[in-house]
Design a protein around this motif. Structure first.
Motif, PDB file in Angstrom:
ATOM      1  N   MET A  28      19.497  -4.166 -18.875  1.00 32.32           N
ATOM      2  CA  MET A  28      18.387  -5.275 -18.311  1.00 32.32           C
ATOM      3  C   MET A  28      19.099  -5.131 -16.809  1.00 32.32           C
ATOM      4  O   MET A  28      20.050  -6.482 -16.622  1.00 32.32           O
ATOM      5  CB  MET A  28      17.080  -5.939 -18.377  1.00 32.32           C
ATOM      6  CG  MET A  28      16.350  -6.141 -18.287  1.00 32.32           C
ATOM      7  SD  MET A  28      15.486  -6.919 -18.733  1.00 32.32           S
ATOM      8  CE  MET A  28      15.447  -8.921 -18.599  1.00 32.32           C
ATOM      9  N   LEU A  32      17.424  -0.722 -17.373  1.00 28.95           N
ATOM     10  CA  LEU A  32      15.951  -0.965 -17.592  1.00 28.95           C
ATOM     11  C   LEU A  32      16.201  -1.527 -16.053  1.00 28.95           C
ATOM     12  O   LEU A  32      16.282  -2.711 -16.162  1.00 28.95           O
ATOM     13  CB  LEU A  32      16.092  -1.638 -18.435  1.00 28.95           C
ATOM     14  CG  LEU A  32      15.785  -1.200 -20.200  1.00 28.95           C
ATOM     15  CD1 LEU A  32      16.794  -0.162 -19.970  1.00 28.95           C
ATOM     16  CD2 LEU A  32      15.552  -2.058 -21.319  1.00 28.95           C
ATOM     17  N   SER A  63      12.569  -2.915 -15.968  1.00 28.51           N
ATOM     18  CA  SER A  63      11.459  -3.984 -15.859  1.00 28.51           C
ATOM     19  C   SER A  63      11.212  -4.903 -15.159  1.00 28.51           C
ATOM     20  O   SER A  63      10.476  -5.725 -15.210  1.00 28.51           O
ATOM     21  CB  SER A  63      11.018  -3.769 -17.215  1.00 28.51           C
ATOM     22  OG  SER A  63      12.054  -4.362 -18.302  1.00 28.51           O
ATOM     23  N   ASP A  67      17.463  -8.833 -10.423  1.00 35.61           N
ATOM     24  CA  ASP A  67      17.571  -9.256  -9.020  1.00 35.61           C
ATOM     25  C   ASP A  67      18.284 -10.488  -9.124  1.00 35.61           C
ATOM     26  O   ASP A  67      18.642 -10.910  -7.954  1.00 35.61           O
ATOM     27  CB  ASP A  67      16.337  -8.903  -8.344  1.00 35.61           C
ATOM     28  CG  ASP A  67      14.887 -10.241  -9.778  1.00 35.61           C
ATOM     29  OD1 ASP A  67      16.096 -11.656 -10.304  1.00 35.61           O
ATOM     30  OD2 ASP A  67      14.080 -10.423  -9.324  1.00 35.61           O
TER      31      ASP A  67
END
Ligand SMILES: Cc1cc2nc3c(=O)[nH]c(=O)nc-3n(C[C@H](O)[C@H](O)[C@H](O)COP(=O)(O)OP(=O)(O)OC[C@H]3O[C@@H](n4cnc5c(N)ncnc54)[C@H](O)[C@@H]3O)c2cc1C
Ligand SMILES: NC(=O)c1ccc[n+]([C@@H]2O[C@H](COP(=O)([O-])OP(=O)(O)OC[C@H]3O[C@@H](n4cnc5c(N)ncnc54)[C@H](OP(=O)(O)O)[C@@H]3O)[C@@H](O)[C@H]2O)c1
Lengths: 247, 414
Positions: B1, B40, B42, B4
């Motif tokens: 994943m 990912l 998301s 940020d």
């Protein structure tokens, strides 16, 4: 406007709680964290969602009792607060905690002592105002010590006992103390578990459960709710069975 | 994943080739990378800035279209282009340069993207826009995720007065009637799309739906909770037996219903989103989508020929959607939409029979000078891809050597 303070505001769970609150109308929010640029990004996102909200960010030292006290005082300087969410935490590597006491020490401090000090600083002021909801994020890991994460679990267990005491103390007041126990949730904290294929709850769903549980004033919120049942079973398993489980 | 919390370009080095993964709403292998790494997006779900005066939104690439619609429609701004589901990410919408029912007015998703930040696996980061490194922009819009990982984008939203549309449904008996009806509708309606009853054979009877925004600013009280298809039925519920009556029923119930309706935008744009995991209806073997576009000149004949092949094969399609694309030049080097007519079909997977039909449909598409939509493909032959996408050669130098997908290995050789 509602006044909300979020401690550990860069947490994914906290961020989604903030989004839920802003869906119902603008709010005046104080976002506390350790990393200002990241806090600013969270604030920018919330501002885009709710342009009439006021969003203030601030850096705090999460292990300094003085700093914690000072931020609670500052938050109350502008008037009583409606909601305080204490969300920060970190999932330490259990074997490392066993091998390195300094790692254990940090994990205990940031997951156990720090949230409790924040809660204490706000609880007194809430009691004085006889108003507000104090939400503390614990964990299902605090319900029973397990070999895979008992240092983290012990710190979360500390938070659980503390919240119980605070609920007892404030039972006669208008202040609500809500202890949240999330199950494994898809956030940056559990990215390594996701890669290992563990089933994780969606962070949006966990946040919604927290926000609605807090609204109702529930004392304990398992999120998602099924963890209430699962943990009841785990708590009651006899040790002879429990010791065989690789959890 | 991807997170940020650390610069994204630092998260992209891997020993094996990687691929960005948005919401996995593509039907085929464009978003798959077996034996490789999936990044990912998301967690990259933040808005960065919104300018209330101009409607320009800057956001991270993992933001879902639904999040954008739900936050901004109540404030009078909407995505100018959205596909048939809003459960997709901004990055995925750019990488497939998706289209909606208003292509003839607003083009494709990329037409509203004003800036892209692209992270490459060599650790570099670049910015591109229609007038800034325009080649990189045209490679990345519709670039199937192969030019790098999009970390953020600027999207121009459009004004709407409220969340409602005035929609009407017009039946037609033959594909030949569809074309003049679609042309007339495009002049007056922002949204047009037709549904074809494949079991009616070559004739292709169907229903054309067309709509415009209206000025009602009221808001429905609650969002409907999505229903989930409860379990995977042991066999496909879509077969010739269920399909014929279903299509006939759909056709007649819609025809007899009041042809004009006041529809909430989510229901109009995303009819399937209320039935999460609706694809389970097709049983454990799943299904294939087949979406083609052919130039307008060949459109009517090619469409009729495809319908004839489907009728002949007995492989009914549950959803057959026919739509004319507007006369815009495609934006991206590998963008799917081009002036012409697009037909989207889906078929339960019945092994070789289904594949034999696809080969006959491929022949029609190739003959007509058309192409297939990679976002919905898991099986097109490489020659058909190369024939359909003339700018493939121009695109290749923009690929990121650290990125590969099951589709790129199948259609680009690496
Ligand atoms: C019910 C339904 C209806 C649909 N209707 C339409 C329609 O009307 N029109 C239409 O055009 N499409 C339609 N689609 C297809 C869908 O819109 C596209 O497949 C879309 O690209 C999916 O987005 P995603 O976020 O799920 O991306 P994924 O499927 O996860 O990925 C798609 C591609 O985008 C790339 N990608 C994703 N994120 C990034 C990033 N951050 N940077 C670089 N590359 C990235 C991936 O590598 C992959 O190549 C529909 C799909 C469904 C399920
Ligand atoms: N995710 C789960 O599965 C799960 C399950 C049960 C309980 N929880 C609990 O839920 C809460 C939120 O976690 P999350 O899942 O949202 O994870 P997350 O997104 O990783 O957030 C963790 C938060 O804690 C902060 N933090 C970590 N160490 C810190 C330190 N030393 N000093 C100050 N702040 C620190 C982080 O700040 P930075 O942004 O600056 O790093 C971040 O805000 C935590 O209390 C966690 O224990 C999570």
């Amino acid at each position: 406007m509602k006044r909300i303070v979020i401690v550990g505001a860069t947490s994914a769970i906290a961020e989604h709680c903030a989004r839920c609150w802003l869906e119902t109308g603008p709010a005046d929010m104080l976002l506390l964290g350790r990393d200002v640029p990241r806090l600013e990004r969270v604030a920018a996102d919330l501002k885009a969602r709710s342009p009439d909200s006021s969003l203030q960010t601030a850096q705090a030292d999460f292990l300094s009792p003085d700093d914690i006290q000072a931020w609670a005082a500052r938050a109350y300087g502008a008037g009583p607060v409606d909601i305080v969410l204490i969300a920060h935490g970190t999932l330490p590597d259990q074997p490392q905690c066993q091998a390195d006491l300094a790692a254990s020490n940090t994990a205990m401090a940031i997951n156990g002592i720090s949230p409790v000090l924040f809660a204490e600083a706000f609880a007194g002021r809430m009691q004085q105002a006889d108003h507000g909801t104090l939400i503390i994020i614990g964990s299902v890991a605090g319900d029973r010590g397990r070999k895979s994460n008992y240092v983290y679990g012990a710190a979360k267990g500390l938070v659980t006992r503390y919240a119980q005491g605070l609920q007892h103390r404030l039972a006669a007041s208008q202040v609500r103390v809500v202890l949240v126990k999330p199950g494994p949730t898809d956030t940056p904290m559990t990215a390594h578990l996701k890669e290992a294929g563990t089933g994780l709850a969606k962070v949006e769903d966990v946040a919604r459960a927290i926000v609605s549980g807090a609204q109702k004033g529930s004392r304990t919120v398992y999120a998602p709710g099924k963890w209430g049942l699962i943990m009841m079973i785990i708590r009651h398993l006899p040790f002879s069975v429990f010791k065989k489980l690789n959890i | 994943m991807l997170s940020d919390r650390v610069p994204i370009e630092q998260q992209l080095h891997a020993d094996k080739p990687g691929l960005a993964f948005g919401r996995g709403r593509s039907y085929g292998d464009v978003c798959l990378n077996p034996d490789g790494v999936l990044w990912l997006t998301s967690g990259l779900d933040k808005f960065i800035h919104f300018d209330e005066a101009s409607g320009m939104l800057r956001c991270e690439s993992g933001v879902s279209l639904r999040d954008i619609q739900r936050v901004f429609v109540p404030r009078g701004w909407m995505l100018p282009v959205s596909p048939g589901t809003q459960l997709v990410s901004v990055g995925g919408a750019i990488a497939n340069d998706v289209h909606g029912k208003n292509h003839h007015v607003h083009g494709s998703f990329g037409d509203h993207v004003h800036r892209i930040v692209l992270k490459r696996t060599d650790g570099s980061s670049l910015e591109c826009a229609p007038h800034l490194q325009p080649d990189w922009f045209r490679a990345t819009v519709g670039g199937l995720g192969l030019t790098g990982v999009i970390s953020e984008a600027d999207i121009q939203l459009r004004r709407v007065e409220g969340p409602w549309l005035d929609a009407e449904t017009i039946p037609f008996q033959r594909v030949d009637e569809f074309f003049p009806l679609a042309d007339a509708s495009e002049a007056e309606f922002e949204y047009t799309v037709a549904w074809i009853d494949c079991t009616s054979g070559e004739a292709g009877r169907g229903l054309l739906m067309r709509a415009n925004h209206n000025s009602d600013t009221s808001w429905p009280v609650t969002h409907k909770a999505p229903r989930t298809m409860p379990l995977v039925p042991p066999v496909s519920l879509v077969n010739a037996l269920s399909l014929k009556p279903f299509n006939a029923l759909y056709y007649h119930s819609n025809r007899m219903r009041d042809a004009r309706a006041h529809v909430f935008f989510e229901r109009f744009f995303y009819p399937l989103d209320n039935l999460l995991e609706w694809n389970r209806m097709y049983g454990p073997r799943g299904f294939y989508q087949y979406q083609s576009v052919v130039p307008r000149a060949a459109g009517a004949d090619a469409t009729k020929e495809m319908l004839r092949q489907i009728a002949k094969s007995g492989e009914g399609s549950f959803l057959a959607v026919l739509k004319t694309f507007g006369a815009r030049a495609p934006l991206g080097m590998l963008s799917f939409p081009m002036p012409g007519v697009t037909l989207a079909l889906d078929f339960p997977n019945r092994g070789t029979k289904t594949h034999a039909l696809f080969e006959r449909l491929d022949a029609v598409v190739r003959e007509a000078g058309g192409r297939l939509y990679p976002a919905k493909d898991a099986r097109m032959p490489r020659q058909l891809f190369e024939a359909g996408y003339a700018q493939l050669g121009t695109f290749l130098p923009f690929r990121d050597p650290g990125i590969s997908s099951a589709m790129s290995r199948r259609l680009l050789g690496s």
